[in-house]
Enzyme design. Sequence first.
Site, PDB file in Angstrom:
ATOM      1  CE  LYS A 105      -2.111  -1.107   4.023  1.00  0.00           C
ATOM      2  NZ  LYS A 105      -1.317  -2.303   4.170  1.00  0.00           N
TER       3      LYS A 105
ATOM      4  NE  ARG B 119      -4.144  -1.412  10.293  1.00  0.00           N
ATOM      5  CZ  ARG B 119      -3.206  -0.837   9.652  1.00  0.00           C
ATOM      6  NH1 ARG B 119      -3.116   0.389   9.166  1.00  0.00           N
ATOM      7  NH2 ARG B 119      -2.093  -1.555   9.680  1.00  0.00           N
TER       8      ARG B 119
ATOM      9  NE  ARG C 190       7.872  -3.100   5.637  1.00  0.00           N
ATOM     10  CZ  ARG C 190       6.261  -2.796   5.608  1.00  0.00           C
ATOM     11  NH1 ARG C 190       5.755  -2.887   4.494  1.00  0.00           N
ATOM     12  NH2 ARG C 190       5.583  -3.008   6.917  1.00  0.00           N
TER      13      ARG C 190
ATOM     14  NE  ARG D 247      16.583  -5.307   8.696  1.00  0.00           N
ATOM     15  CZ  ARG D 247      16.289  -5.846   7.225  1.00  0.00           C
ATOM     16  NH1 ARG D 247      15.114  -6.303   7.165  1.00  0.00           N
ATOM     17  NH2 ARG D 247      17.349  -6.265   6.748  1.00  0.00           N
TER      18      ARG D 247
ATOM     19  NE  ARG E  43       2.223  -4.852  11.269  1.00  0.00           N
ATOM     20  CZ  ARG E  43       3.313  -4.785  10.536  1.00  0.00           C
ATOM     21  NH1 ARG E  43       4.492  -5.487  11.066  1.00  0.00           N
ATOM     22  NH2 ARG E  43       3.403  -4.151   9.416  1.00  0.00           N
TER      23      ARG E  43
HETATM   24  P1  AMP Z   1       0.842   0.385   9.298  1.00  0.00           P
HETATM   25  O1  AMP Z   1       2.081   1.352   9.145  1.00  0.00           O
HETATM   26  O2  AMP Z   1      -0.522   1.076   8.408  1.00  0.00           O
HETATM   27  O3  AMP Z   1       1.260  -0.897   9.036  1.00  0.00           O
HETATM   28  O4  AMP Z   1       0.496   0.690  10.828  1.00  0.00           O
HETATM   29  C1  AMP Z   1       1.290   0.380  11.686  1.00  0.00           C
HETATM   30  C2  AMP Z   1       0.668   0.084  13.036  1.00  0.00           C
HETATM   31  O5  AMP Z   1      -0.006   1.177  13.499  1.00  0.00           O
HETATM   32  C3  AMP Z   1      -0.664  -0.897  12.974  1.00  0.00           C
HETATM   33  O6  AMP Z   1      -0.062  -2.173  13.306  1.00  0.00           O
HETATM   34  C4  AMP Z   1      -1.526  -0.427  14.197  1.00  0.00           C
HETATM   35  O7  AMP Z   1      -0.851  -0.545  15.506  1.00  0.00           O
HETATM   36  C5  AMP Z   1      -1.430   1.300  14.167  1.00  0.00           C
HETATM   37  N1  AMP Z   1      -2.413   1.782  12.989  1.00  0.00           N
HETATM   38  C6  AMP Z   1      -2.161   2.445  11.723  1.00  0.00           C
HETATM   39  N2  AMP Z   1      -3.343   2.702  11.356  1.00  0.00           N
HETATM   40  C7  AMP Z   1      -4.321   2.232  12.042  1.00  0.00           C
HETATM   41  C8  AMP Z   1      -5.744   2.464  11.991  1.00  0.00           C
HETATM   42  N3  AMP Z   1      -6.496   2.783  11.059  1.00  0.00           N
HETATM   43  N4  AMP Z   1      -6.445   1.705  13.160  1.00  0.00           N
HETATM   44  C9  AMP Z   1      -5.786   1.346  14.096  1.00  0.00           C
HETATM   45  N5  AMP Z   1      -4.583   0.932  14.236  1.00  0.00           N
HETATM   46  C10 AMP Z   1      -3.512   1.543  13.198  1.00  0.00           C
END
Ligand code: AMP
Length: 217
Positions: free
Chosen positions: A13, A88, A127, A160, A172
């Site tokens: 994404k 989410r 990554r 990282r 996740r």
């Molecule tokens: P990401 O960079 O999108 O993978 O997000 C990293 C972490 O941030 C996730 O594993 C969640 O802990 C938190 N997070 C990011 N976006 C959301 C969201 N829309 N709702 C809840 N937690 C989020």
Amino acid sequence: MNIILLGPPGAGKGTQARKLVDERNMVQLSTGDMLRAARTSGTEMGKMVAAVMDRGDLVTDDIVIGLIREQLESDQGGGGYIFDGFPRTLAQADALGRLLVDMGENLDCVIEMQVDDDALVDRITARSTCGDCGEVYNDNTKPIPADEKCTNCGASNFQRRADDNEDSLRTRLMAYYKQTSPLVGYYYAKGDLRSVDGLASMDDVATSIASALRQSE
Ligand code: AMP
């Protein structure tokens, strides 16, 4: 256009959002990036969410909806918004719908990036990203250059993510399947969903996304 990129962690994404920003002058709104920035700058909210993020659980709806509301109210629209990693949960999806209506805006398209779980584990554990510009590297398919300078911006600031490890990835993924994947049906029923093969090459995924966007214009 306002679009959502929907898919599990590691689906690509962020990479595709960055391409859309470069090519279409769109604004990327990544709640993950906003939360990481809050942690780095040491705000109260940042401290509150740190352990939840490291575990791989979701931060509360109120916090992320508040972050998105702030960004939308600051109105940087340009070529439209790319929602990356938001919504989410169903509550976040409803809240986004209301925020856009309040602004007189539409959601044009939801792109579901389909990938298989084994590929995600491989991608995520290999990554790293450039801390300056966000360029994404992979130990196997796109290693950090030998001169340790980012191919995009020349910085030597590779990072990282703390949550890019197998334990946190399992949490996740579970959060994705339990709380986020119902959004596929939600947006399908609204007629907004387009699915692309997220395992294709980066350029082929970009081409599929461009064609999905053309169909929604
Ligand atoms: P990401 O960079 O999108 O993978 O997000 C990293 C972490 O941030 C996730 O594993 C969640 O802990 C938190 N997070 C990011 N976006 C959301 C969201 N829309 N709702 C809840 N937690 C989020």
